[in-house]
Design a protein around this motif. Sequence first.
Motif, short mmCIF file in Angstrom:
data_model
loop_
_atom_site.label_atom_id
_atom_site.label_comp_id
_atom_site.label_asym_id
_atom_site.label_seq_id
_atom_site.Cartn_x
_atom_site.Cartn_y
_atom_site.Cartn_z
N ASN A 331 -26.63 -132.11 -20.86
CA ASN A 331 -26.37 -131.33 -22.40
C ASN A 331 -28.32 -130.76 -22.59
OD1 ASN A 331 -24.16 -130.57 -24.35
ND2 ASN A 331 -24.27 -132.96 -24.03
N ASN A 335 -28.73 -126.60 -21.89
CA ASN A 335 -29.59 -126.57 -22.56
C ASN A 335 -31.19 -125.47 -22.39
OD1 ASN A 335 -28.90 -127.00 -25.16
ND2 ASN A 335 -30.18 -128.86 -26.18
N GLY A 395 -24.63 -130.47 -28.55
CA GLY A 395 -25.07 -130.66 -27.02
C GLY A 395 -26.84 -131.78 -27.52
MG LIG Z 1 -26.63 -126.95 -26.27
#
Ligand SMILES: [Mg+2]
Length: 429
Positions: A331, A335, A395
């Motif tokens: 995650n 990002n 996330g």
């Molecule tokens: Mg994310």
Amino acid sequence: MFFGWLKHYMPRSLYGRAALILIVPIVGLQLIVSIIFIQRHFDDVTTQMTRSMAIELRLVLAQYDTAGVSELAAPLKIELAAGEIIEERRRWYDFSGLIVRRELFGMLDGVQAIDLPDGRVLRVEVDTERGPVVLSFDRLRVSASNPHQLLVYMIGFGVLMTMIAYIYLRNQLRPIKRLARAAAAFGRGQVNDFRPSGAIEVRAAGHAFLDMRNRIERQIEQRTLMLSGVSHDLRTPLTRMKLGLSLLEDEDREPLERDVTEMQRLLDEFLSFAKGASEGEAEACDPFELVRAIVEDCERVGQDVTLGALEGEGSGLVTLRRIGVRRAVENLVGNAVRYGNKAVVSVALTERALRIRVEDDGPGIAVDDREEALKPFARLDAARNQNKGSGVGLGLSIAMDVARAHGGILRLSESTDLGGLRADIVIGR
Ligand SMILES: [Mg+2]
Ligand SMILES: Nc1ncnc2c1ncn2[C@@H]1O[C@H](COP(=O)(O)OP(=O)(O)OP(=O)(O)O)[C@@H](O)[C@H]1O
């Protein structure tokens, strides 16, 4: 002030404190009582001995007055000579000497001076009708001997009793330590085998802990079940919809299909959030190897990820839930490459902690927004991310959840090398 200072020197462990509470009063009491007792006893015995000695001296002196020499002096082992004492001596620590002086002055008539030069001899000058005479005799006859025996017994039994008390104490403290260990393990997301034992209060705390742990586990389970149930049940009709759409011969079909795909993706994310950190068993694994595998997998799906430094003097295995850690790092990397261009993942391992760091070259997150960004379903600055595809906002929450389930934290800051966001998962060992 004084207590603050004292606190500094107090033992920190329960052991040390309990020992202190136990030993200080007992040893203190025993010391005071025995010192007082021995002192009194010593004084009394000295007084008694001096008094009987005084009677003997009186006897010798009575003889001396009539016969010129004293016949009793020799059998009573008292030396008698005419003369005077020039100097009265007493060693400063010779406290029983004070008692001897007091008693002799009180019980004998005509005492002029008493000389206590050392521990061996004692000289008394007495005025008689035939002038001053000096009587000398063994000092031991008026001094009680030291109560060595008593002291030896006292110290010996004191040590023995302290040892017994210590063993007993250790057995009492063991359940508390076990409880602390169980609680600490649960904080790190591990459920260990714990049975309450020990004194009533400790046992009660143990049962309370177990109840709490069960409740938390039940809640996590329910949350997972509910979310995954909903996601799962929705997936079937969605799949049917997708199938139905693909059969349609309409030009409006495509946006609808995109929406369905998006919905499926969202459901997947919900599902993984629901599973969260609780999925999989905690096991000892090599963090370097784990992170390397994750980074390789990310590279394979075309993300621009590099493996940074693997540092730290620590070595060995760390207890981790592989699936959770993998999800968290993925995650963070997701990002990083979504909001920036490239990601660098590095690992640091010390004796006490593991740190997995993901950095990127994106815009980062402003200090004030960091707390907000960690919340579930939170997306920052929608305009900025518009063309980057919309996320669900889970996330960072997932990453934090995982870190917490390991008893650790997720820390956001600014990357010094790349200028973007720096996300650290820090887990204690
Ligand atoms: Mg994310
Ligand atoms: N590396 C980053 N650089 C800049 N901003 C970020 C970064 N990571 C997260 N953010 C900001 O924090 C918000 C929350 O991130 P989070 O990962 O929780 O959700 P998301 O990425 O929007 O959705 P999801 O990850 O569920 O698909 C994001 O919307 C984004 O604005």
